[in-house]
Design a protein around this motif. Sequence first.
Motif, short mmCIF file in Angstrom:
data_model
loop_
_atom_site.label_atom_id
_atom_site.label_comp_id
_atom_site.label_asym_id
_atom_site.label_seq_id
_atom_site.Cartn_x
_atom_site.Cartn_y
_atom_site.Cartn_z
N GLY A 56 40.69 -27.73 -33.68
CA GLY A 56 39.37 -27.19 -33.38
C GLY A 56 39.05 -26.01 -34.28
O GLY A 56 39.89 -25.14 -34.49
N THR A 57 37.85 -25.99 -34.83
CA THR A 57 37.41 -24.88 -35.66
C THR A 57 35.99 -24.50 -35.27
O THR A 57 35.23 -25.31 -34.70
CB THR A 57 37.44 -25.22 -37.16
OG1 THR A 57 36.52 -26.29 -37.42
CG2 THR A 57 38.83 -25.61 -37.61
N TYR A 58 35.65 -23.28 -35.62
CA TYR A 58 34.27 -22.82 -35.40
C TYR A 58 33.98 -21.77 -36.44
O TYR A 58 34.79 -20.86 -36.68
CB TYR A 58 34.12 -22.24 -34.00
CG TYR A 58 32.72 -21.76 -33.70
CD1 TYR A 58 32.41 -20.41 -33.66
CD2 TYR A 58 31.70 -22.67 -33.45
CE1 TYR A 58 31.13 -19.97 -33.40
CE2 TYR A 58 30.41 -22.24 -33.19
CZ TYR A 58 30.13 -20.89 -33.17
OH TYR A 58 28.86 -20.47 -32.90
N VAL A 59 32.82 -21.88 -37.11
CA VAL A 59 32.44 -20.91 -38.13
C VAL A 59 31.07 -20.33 -37.79
O VAL A 59 30.22 -20.99 -37.17
CB VAL A 59 32.42 -21.52 -39.53
CG1 VAL A 59 33.81 -21.98 -39.93
CG2 VAL A 59 31.44 -22.67 -39.63
N GLU A 60 30.88 -19.13 -38.21
CA GLU A 60 29.64 -18.42 -37.96
C GLU A 60 28.50 -19.08 -38.74
O GLU A 60 28.71 -19.63 -39.82
CB GLU A 60 29.82 -16.96 -38.36
CG GLU A 60 28.78 -16.01 -37.85
CD GLU A 60 27.64 -15.84 -38.83
OE1 GLU A 60 26.51 -15.60 -38.39
OE2 GLU A 60 27.90 -15.98 -40.04
N ASP A 61 27.31 -19.03 -38.19
CA ASP A 61 26.18 -19.77 -38.76
C ASP A 61 25.89 -19.42 -40.21
O ASP A 61 25.56 -20.29 -41.02
CB ASP A 61 24.93 -19.55 -37.91
CG ASP A 61 24.96 -20.32 -36.62
OD1 ASP A 61 24.14 -20.01 -35.73
OD2 ASP A 61 25.80 -21.22 -36.47
N ILE A 103 40.29 -20.33 -23.30
CA ILE A 103 38.85 -20.47 -23.48
C ILE A 103 38.59 -21.35 -24.69
O ILE A 103 39.44 -21.49 -25.57
CB ILE A 103 38.17 -19.08 -23.67
CG1 ILE A 103 38.77 -18.32 -24.87
CG2 ILE A 103 38.30 -18.26 -22.40
CD1 ILE A 103 38.09 -17.00 -25.14
N PRO A 104 37.42 -21.96 -24.76
CA PRO A 104 37.12 -22.87 -25.88
C PRO A 104 37.18 -22.16 -27.23
O PRO A 104 36.86 -20.97 -27.35
CB PRO A 104 35.69 -23.35 -25.57
CG PRO A 104 35.55 -23.18 -24.10
CD PRO A 104 36.34 -21.96 -23.76
N THR A 105 37.55 -22.92 -28.25
CA THR A 105 37.65 -22.36 -29.59
C THR A 105 36.35 -21.69 -30.02
O THR A 105 36.37 -20.63 -30.63
CB THR A 105 38.02 -23.46 -30.59
OG1 THR A 105 39.30 -24.00 -30.22
CG2 THR A 105 38.10 -22.92 -32.01
N ALA A 106 35.24 -22.31 -29.72
CA ALA A 106 33.94 -21.80 -30.15
C ALA A 106 33.58 -20.46 -29.52
O ALA A 106 32.62 -19.81 -29.95
CB ALA A 106 32.85 -22.82 -29.86
N THR A 107 34.31 -20.04 -28.52
CA THR A 107 34.04 -18.75 -27.89
C THR A 107 34.98 -17.65 -28.37
O THR A 107 34.88 -16.52 -27.91
CB THR A 107 34.12 -18.85 -26.35
OG1 THR A 107 35.46 -19.20 -25.98
CG2 THR A 107 33.15 -19.91 -25.83
N MET A 108 35.84 -17.97 -29.30
CA MET A 108 36.80 -16.99 -29.81
C MET A 108 36.18 -16.16 -30.93
O MET A 108 36.72 -16.06 -32.03
CB MET A 108 38.05 -17.71 -30.32
CG MET A 108 38.90 -18.32 -29.24
SD MET A 108 39.74 -17.07 -28.24
CE MET A 108 40.78 -16.27 -29.45
N THR A 109 35.04 -15.57 -30.66
CA THR A 109 34.31 -14.86 -31.70
C THR A 109 34.38 -13.34 -31.59
O THR A 109 33.97 -12.64 -32.52
CB THR A 109 32.83 -15.29 -31.67
OG1 THR A 109 32.29 -14.98 -30.38
CG2 THR A 109 32.68 -16.77 -31.95
N ALA A 110 34.87 -12.82 -30.50
CA ALA A 110 34.94 -11.37 -30.31
C ALA A 110 36.27 -10.84 -30.82
O ALA A 110 37.33 -11.41 -30.55
CB ALA A 110 34.78 -11.03 -28.84
N SER A 111 36.21 -9.74 -31.55
CA SER A 111 37.43 -9.16 -32.10
C SER A 111 38.39 -8.73 -30.99
O SER A 111 39.61 -8.73 -31.19
CB SER A 111 37.11 -7.98 -33.01
OG SER A 111 36.39 -6.99 -32.31
N SER A 112 37.86 -8.40 -29.84
CA SER A 112 38.69 -7.95 -28.73
C SER A 112 39.60 -9.05 -28.19
O SER A 112 40.54 -8.77 -27.44
CB SER A 112 37.82 -7.40 -27.60
OG SER A 112 36.92 -8.41 -27.14
N LEU A 113 39.33 -10.30 -28.55
CA LEU A 113 40.15 -11.41 -28.09
C LEU A 113 41.42 -11.58 -28.92
O LEU A 113 42.29 -12.37 -28.57
CB LEU A 113 39.35 -12.72 -28.13
CG LEU A 113 38.16 -12.78 -27.18
CD1 LEU A 113 37.33 -14.03 -27.46
CD2 LEU A 113 38.62 -12.78 -25.73
#
Length: 127
Positions: A56-61, A103-113
């Motif tokens: 699973g991957t997710y990139v910023e728009d 949590i889903p990969t796409a929600t791993m966007t906060a540096s605090s995680l």
Amino acid sequence: VRLVESGGGLVQPGDSLKLSCEASGGAFSGYRVGWFRQAPGKEREFVATISRHGTGTYVEDSVKGRFTVSRDNAKNTAVLLMNNLRAEDTAVYYCAASERNDIPTATMTASSLYDYWGQGTQVAVSS
């Protein structure tokens, strides 16, 4: 786990760069990996993330279609491949590792995680 980024440099608009993040001191496959960047005078922002086994991957728009994230757990390495670079991509790029797997990969966007961080590598895009 210790993370070391490499591959940054000075390039021209439209060029490509491959950033690597090499991990040591832990079971790399047990961590999600994220890439963040921080431009001068701006806050650190999310770029991309990849799941533990790369499924699973997710990139910023703003980088979607230009940046690709991958990993090779056998080599304890994650890669951020950046194509068609723009001046606005200029920043220090950081990789980070997270123990979160709930949590889903796409929600791993906060540096605090993320629990562990590399020292960063500078990317400068200029003509």
